[in-house]
Design a protein around this motif. Structure first.
Motif, PDB file in Angstrom:
ATOM      1  N   LEU A 101       0.528  -0.790   0.042  1.00 34.61           N
ATOM      2  CA  LEU A 101      -0.127   0.130  -0.125  1.00 34.61           C
ATOM      3  C   LEU A 101       0.536   1.474   0.120  1.00 34.61           C
ATOM      4  O   LEU A 101       0.405   1.984  -0.406  1.00 34.61           O
ATOM      5  N   TRP A 102       2.133   1.368   0.340  1.00 35.59           N
ATOM      6  CA  TRP A 102       2.870   2.432   0.796  1.00 35.59           C
ATOM      7  C   TRP A 102       3.240   2.873  -0.545  1.00 35.59           C
ATOM      8  O   TRP A 102       4.086   3.583  -0.746  1.00 35.59           O
ATOM      9  N   THR A 103       3.424   1.253  -1.311  1.00 36.96           N
ATOM     10  CA  THR A 103       4.620   1.661  -2.119  1.00 36.96           C
ATOM     11  C   THR A 103       3.741   2.346  -3.022  1.00 36.96           C
ATOM     12  O   THR A 103       3.720   2.872  -4.511  1.00 36.96           O
ATOM     13  N   LEU A 104       2.544   1.578  -3.553  1.00 40.28           N
ATOM     14  CA  LEU A 104       1.171   2.429  -4.183  1.00 40.28           C
ATOM     15  C   LEU A 104       1.566   4.384  -3.882  1.00 40.28           C
ATOM     16  O   LEU A 104       1.146   4.874  -5.146  1.00 40.28           O
ATOM     17  N   TYR A 105       1.196   4.173  -2.439  1.00 39.58           N
ATOM     18  CA  TYR A 105       0.344   5.511  -2.757  1.00 39.58           C
ATOM     19  C   TYR A 105       1.893   6.623  -3.144  1.00 39.58           C
ATOM     20  O   TYR A 105       1.615   7.845  -3.359  1.00 39.58           O
ATOM     21  N   ILE A 106       3.347   6.393  -2.928  1.00 36.76           N
ATOM     22  CA  ILE A 106       4.603   6.640  -3.641  1.00 36.76           C
ATOM     23  C   ILE A 106       4.363   7.153  -4.904  1.00 36.76           C
ATOM     24  O   ILE A 106       4.603   7.686  -5.291  1.00 36.76           O
ATOM     25  N   ALA A 107       4.111   5.785  -5.463  1.00 44.35           N
ATOM     26  CA  ALA A 107       4.517   5.753  -6.499  1.00 44.35           C
ATOM     27  C   ALA A 107       3.267   6.680  -7.528  1.00 44.35           C
ATOM     28  O   ALA A 107       3.412   7.763  -8.518  1.00 44.35           O
ATOM     29  N   HIS A 108       1.947   6.236  -6.547  1.00 45.01           N
ATOM     30  CA  HIS A 108       0.788   7.790  -7.298  1.00 45.01           C
ATOM     31  C   HIS A 108       1.048   8.901  -6.754  1.00 45.01           C
ATOM     32  O   HIS A 108       0.805   9.786  -8.380  1.00 45.01           O
ATOM     33  N   GLN A 157      -7.736  13.848  -7.833  1.00 49.67           N
ATOM     34  CA  GLN A 157      -7.641  13.265  -8.831  1.00 49.67           C
ATOM     35  C   GLN A 157      -7.817  14.059 -10.183  1.00 49.67           C
ATOM     36  O   GLN A 157      -8.396  14.024 -10.999  1.00 49.67           O
ATOM     37  N   PRO A 158      -6.609  14.114 -10.537  1.00 50.26           N
ATOM     38  CA  PRO A 158      -6.296  14.759 -11.956  1.00 50.26           C
ATOM     39  C   PRO A 158      -7.092  13.612 -13.432  1.00 50.26           C
ATOM     40  O   PRO A 158      -6.411  12.143 -12.285  1.00 50.26           O
ATOM     41  N   SER A 159      -7.187  14.102 -14.350  1.00 47.09           N
ATOM     42  CA  SER A 159      -7.397  12.835 -15.466  1.00 47.09           C
ATOM     43  C   SER A 159      -6.190  11.814 -15.785  1.00 47.09           C
ATOM     44  O   SER A 159      -5.711  11.945 -15.831  1.00 47.09           O
ATOM     45  N   TYR A 160      -7.103  10.646 -15.741  1.00 50.92           N
ATOM     46  CA  TYR A 160      -6.360   9.445 -16.163  1.00 50.92           C
ATOM     47  C   TYR A 160      -5.009   9.046 -14.586  1.00 50.92           C
ATOM     48  O   TYR A 160      -4.405   8.170 -14.964  1.00 50.92           O
ATOM     49  N   LEU A 161      -5.106   9.760 -13.627  1.00 53.08           N
ATOM     50  CA  LEU A 161      -4.365   9.564 -12.377  1.00 53.08           C
ATOM     51  C   LEU A 161      -5.679   9.326 -11.576  1.00 53.08           C
ATOM     52  O   LEU A 161      -5.987   9.133  -9.940  1.00 53.08           O
ATOM     53  N   ASN A 162      -5.993   8.011 -12.047  1.00 51.61           N
ATOM     54  CA  ASN A 162      -7.106   7.684 -10.946  1.00 51.61           C
ATOM     55  C   ASN A 162      -7.589   5.927 -10.929  1.00 51.61           C
ATOM     56  O   ASN A 162      -8.329   5.914 -10.160  1.00 51.61           O
ATOM     57  N   ILE A 163      -6.712   5.598 -11.839  1.00 52.91           N
ATOM     58  CA  ILE A 163      -6.641   3.793 -11.167  1.00 52.91           C
ATOM     59  C   ILE A 163      -5.696   3.599  -9.893  1.00 52.91           C
ATOM     60  O   ILE A 163      -6.396   2.674  -9.222  1.00 52.91           O
ATOM     61  N   LEU A 164      -4.501   4.229  -9.869  1.00 53.29           N
ATOM     62  CA  LEU A 164      -3.851   3.799  -8.746  1.00 53.29           C
ATOM     63  C   LEU A 164      -4.444   4.390  -7.418  1.00 53.29           C
ATOM     64  O   LEU A 164      -4.829   3.343  -6.549  1.00 53.29           O
ATOM     65  N   PRO A 165      -5.124   5.108  -7.100  1.00 52.33           N
ATOM     66  CA  PRO A 165      -6.301   5.618  -5.453  1.00 52.33           C
ATOM     67  C   PRO A 165      -7.008   4.511  -5.639  1.00 52.33           C
ATOM     68  O   PRO A 165      -7.296   3.758  -4.589  1.00 52.33           O
ATOM     69  N   LEU A 166      -7.525   4.279  -7.030  1.00 48.81           N
ATOM     70  CA  LEU A 166      -8.739   3.072  -6.270  1.00 48.81           C
ATOM     71  C   LEU A 166      -8.384   1.787  -6.444  1.00 48.81           C
ATOM     72  O   LEU A 166      -8.584   1.348  -5.164  1.00 48.81           O
ATOM     73  N   CYS A 336       3.305   2.950 -14.245  1.00 48.32           N
ATOM     74  CA  CYS A 336       3.232   4.284 -13.681  1.00 48.32           C
ATOM     75  C   CYS A 336       4.428   4.904 -15.641  1.00 48.32           C
ATOM     76  O   CYS A 336       3.805   6.211 -15.340  1.00 48.32           O
ATOM     77  N   VAL A 337       5.022   4.263 -15.742  1.00 48.52           N
ATOM     78  CA  VAL A 337       5.924   5.000 -16.965  1.00 48.52           C
ATOM     79  C   VAL A 337       4.692   4.676 -17.986  1.00 48.52           C
ATOM     80  O   VAL A 337       5.020   5.840 -19.137  1.00 48.52           O
ATOM     81  N   GLY A 338       3.996   4.324 -18.456  1.00 51.20           N
ATOM     82  CA  GLY A 338       2.726   3.992 -19.425  1.00 51.20           C
ATOM     83  C   GLY A 338       1.862   5.225 -19.373  1.00 51.20           C
ATOM     84  O   GLY A 338       1.249   5.978 -20.376  1.00 51.20           O
ATOM     85  N   LEU A 339       2.073   5.662 -17.803  1.00 52.89           N
ATOM     86  CA  LEU A 339       0.565   7.199 -18.142  1.00 52.89           C
ATOM     87  C   LEU A 339       1.564   8.128 -18.586  1.00 52.89           C
ATOM     88  O   LEU A 339       0.985   9.048 -19.051  1.00 52.89           O
ATOM     89  N   VAL A 340       2.595   7.952 -17.909  1.00 56.81           N
ATOM     90  CA  VAL A 340       3.719   9.484 -18.184  1.00 56.81           C
ATOM     91  C   VAL A 340       3.866  10.314 -19.820  1.00 56.81           C
ATOM     92  O   VAL A 340       3.498  10.901 -20.639  1.00 56.81           O
ATOM     93  N   LEU A 341       4.108   8.276 -20.784  1.00 60.33           N
ATOM     94  CA  LEU A 341       4.511   8.282 -21.814  1.00 60.33           C
ATOM     95  C   LEU A 341       3.013   8.850 -22.718  1.00 60.33           C
ATOM     96  O   LEU A 341       2.978   9.686 -23.508  1.00 60.33           O
ATOM     97  N   SER A 342       2.091   8.723 -21.831  1.00 57.79           N
ATOM     98  CA  SER A 342       0.602   8.777 -22.497  1.00 57.79           C
ATOM     99  C   SER A 342      -0.166  10.044 -22.523  1.00 57.79           C
ATOM    100  O   SER A 342      -0.370  10.362 -23.214  1.00 57.79           O
ATOM    101  N   ILE A 343       0.692  10.075 -21.662  1.00 58.86           N
ATOM    102  CA  ILE A 343       0.430  11.983 -21.299  1.00 58.86           C
ATOM    103  C   ILE A 343       1.632  13.041 -22.379  1.00 58.86           C
ATOM    104  O   ILE A 343       0.654  13.870 -22.768  1.00 58.86           O
ATOM    105  N   ILE A 344       2.763  12.525 -22.444  1.00 66.19           N
ATOM    106  CA  ILE A 344       3.560  12.894 -23.585  1.00 66.19           C
ATOM    107  C   ILE A 344       2.822  12.857 -24.773  1.00 66.19           C
ATOM    108  O   ILE A 344       3.006  13.363 -25.863  1.00 66.19           O
ATOM    109  N   GLY A 345       2.420  11.817 -24.805  1.00 61.86           N
ATOM    110  CA  GLY A 345       2.166  11.314 -26.158  1.00 61.86           C
ATOM    111  C   GLY A 345       0.822  11.655 -26.557  1.00 61.86           C
ATOM    112  O   GLY A 345       0.369  12.065 -27.903  1.00 61.86           O
ATOM    113  N   GLN A 346      -0.250  12.330 -25.737  1.00 65.30           N
ATOM    114  CA  GLN A 346      -1.130  13.168 -26.379  1.00 65.30           C
ATOM    115  C   GLN A 346      -1.023  14.638 -26.482  1.00 65.30           C
ATOM    116  O   GLN A 346      -1.225  15.194 -27.317  1.00 65.30           O
ATOM    117  N   ILE A 347       0.528  15.265 -25.664  1.00 70.72           N
ATOM    118  CA  ILE A 347       1.168  16.333 -26.103  1.00 70.72           C
ATOM    119  C   ILE A 347       1.148  16.554 -27.889  1.00 70.72           C
ATOM    120  O   ILE A 347       1.335  17.372 -28.433  1.00 70.72           O
TER     121      ILE A 347
END
Length: 408
Positions: A101-108, A157-166, A336-347
């Motif tokens: 849980l702590w690892t997931l929280y820090i990652a988020h 929770q910004p858009s696309y950053l809502n799966i880890l909190p769930l 986590c890496v895929g999420l960041v890459l997808s935001i960069i990809g959108q831009i």
């Protein structure tokens, strides 16, 4: 005892027979491969408007990769911590669960900060403030302190950053869910469904700043997670599904119906009373509160996957299967890496006017990078494990456990 009788006793009483159950050991590649596949689909779908996303599973059925991801999270949690619980090692299970849980929280939180930095850089370089709205991080720049507090408490929770909190909330509920499943999986599922429907009736959810409730309402999405815990405990105890051909046929028929409903233009049945329903599912089944169509679809997929996909390590033997399995085994890093890459990809897509070549290059390049990351992390784990086992202090003549992804 027949498989049907054993399965029925498990559903009713949480175990196949009165004796102490024997815990199954060994890794099932189906979980890793399917989770790796779900991560690739999530990456592509997090870049809306690209041509590849139109061919993802949500275009051919009522559920999508998010449903698979949450269900597999429940399966994995049961396999990771359930064995310790069954052995009475509750303290060890609690420590491992707390550490995860702590690892997931820090990652988020880390991904939140990185995404804010990426979007801020994009706005500065392009002078286009619309990128703030696309990811819904205006509050971070309008009132940084309040937004940080909201991020730390998971209430912003910004858009696309809502799966880890769930995932964090559901995993925190795991001890209660698993304890109930040990008593009666069927009763636990009934209570889970009741909680979902009560939350739906009274519009209950967790707060998400000015956006109302969470995009993934935990009171609804605990249903596929609970189903995953039931499946995981069944696998842990070695419970086999009965061979019910009629249910296989019903599940397959439902998947075909879902595909026809999604791909059709309008109401293919011609029944006027169903016009609104077909319109709603073609636009997209309710994701926030988990529409019944989504749950039935993921249920049908799960049944057929357990019944017909080869168990054990068979799915990870082909090259593609091994690549996806490695991504699935390192799901948090890859996600986590895929999420960041997808935001960069959108831009990048927006700045290149969604040129077809750029769309295909970003999707193919991102999937290749993410699978490569999974392979590297699996290789790194093997190398470090071998190094640790070679140390005299830890060896003592005992071989180290062989990782699933080890070379054959």
């Amino acid at each position: 005892m027949s498989s049907i009788t054993s399965f029925r006793r498990f559903l009713l009483f949480g175990r196949p027979a009165g004796e102490t159950p024997r815990l199954e050991k060994g890794r099932d590649a189906r979980i890793d491969v399917l989770r790796g596949l779900a991560l690739m689909i999530i990456f592509v779908n997090h870049m809306p408007g690209n041509v590849v996303s139109a061919y993802m599973p949500h275009s051919y059925g009522f559920s999508d990769a998010a449903d698979i991801f949450v269900l597999l999270a429940g399966v994995s949690a049961a396999l990771a911590y359930g064995g310790l619980v069954e052995q009475g090692r509750f303290g060890v299970a609690a420590l491992k669960l707390g550490g995860r849980l702590w690892t997931l929280y820090i990652a988020h939180i880390a991904v939140f900060i990185i995404v804010c930095g990426v979007v801020a850089t994009a706005v500065t370089q392009t002078q286009n403030p619309l990128y703030l709205e696309a990811v819904n991080i205006q509050p971070f720049f309008r009132d940084t302190v309040e937004a940080l507090i909201g991020a730390l408490t998971l209430s912003y929770q910004p858009s696309y950053l809502n799966i880890l909190p769930l995932y964090i909330v559901l995993l925190a509920l795991f001890p209660a869910i698993y304890g109930a499943v040990r008593i009666s999986p069927l009763l636990t599922l009934a209570v889970s469904l009741a909680i979902w429907q009560i939350a739906l009736a009274f519009q209950l959810s967790l707060p998400n700043g000015n956006e109302g409730g969470w995009f993934f309402n935990p009171l609804a999405w605990q249903v596929p997670f609970t189903l995953g815990v039931v499946i995981g405990r069944g696998a842990l105890l070695g419970i086999g599904l009965p061979r019910l051909r009629w249910l296989d046929a019903a599940a397959l028929a439902f998947l075909i119906f879902a595909a026809v409903a999604k791909m059709a233009s309008g109401n293919p049945t011609g029944i006027a009373a169903l016009n609104d329903w077909f319109d709603s599912v073609q636009l997209g089944s309710d994701k926030t509160n988990l529409a019944w169509s989504r749950l039935m679809h993921i249920g049908a997929l799960t049944w057929l996957a357990i019944r017909w996909l080869p168990a054990g390590g068979a799915m990870a033997r082909p090259l593609l299967g091994r690549a996806l399995a490695s991504a699935g085994q390192n799901s948090l890093h890859v996600f986590c890496v895929g999420l960041v890459l997808s935001i960069i990809g959108q831009i990048v897509l927006a700045e290149t006017s969604f040129a077809l070549g750029v769309q295909l290059l970003i999707c193919a390049g991102g999937v290749t990078f993410l699978t490569g990351l999974g392979i590297f992390l699996s290789w790194y784990r093997i190398v470090t494990n071998r190094g640790a086992s070679a140390e005299p202090a830890s060896g003592r003549g005992m071989p180290s456990p062989r990782p699933f992804f080890s070379p054959r």
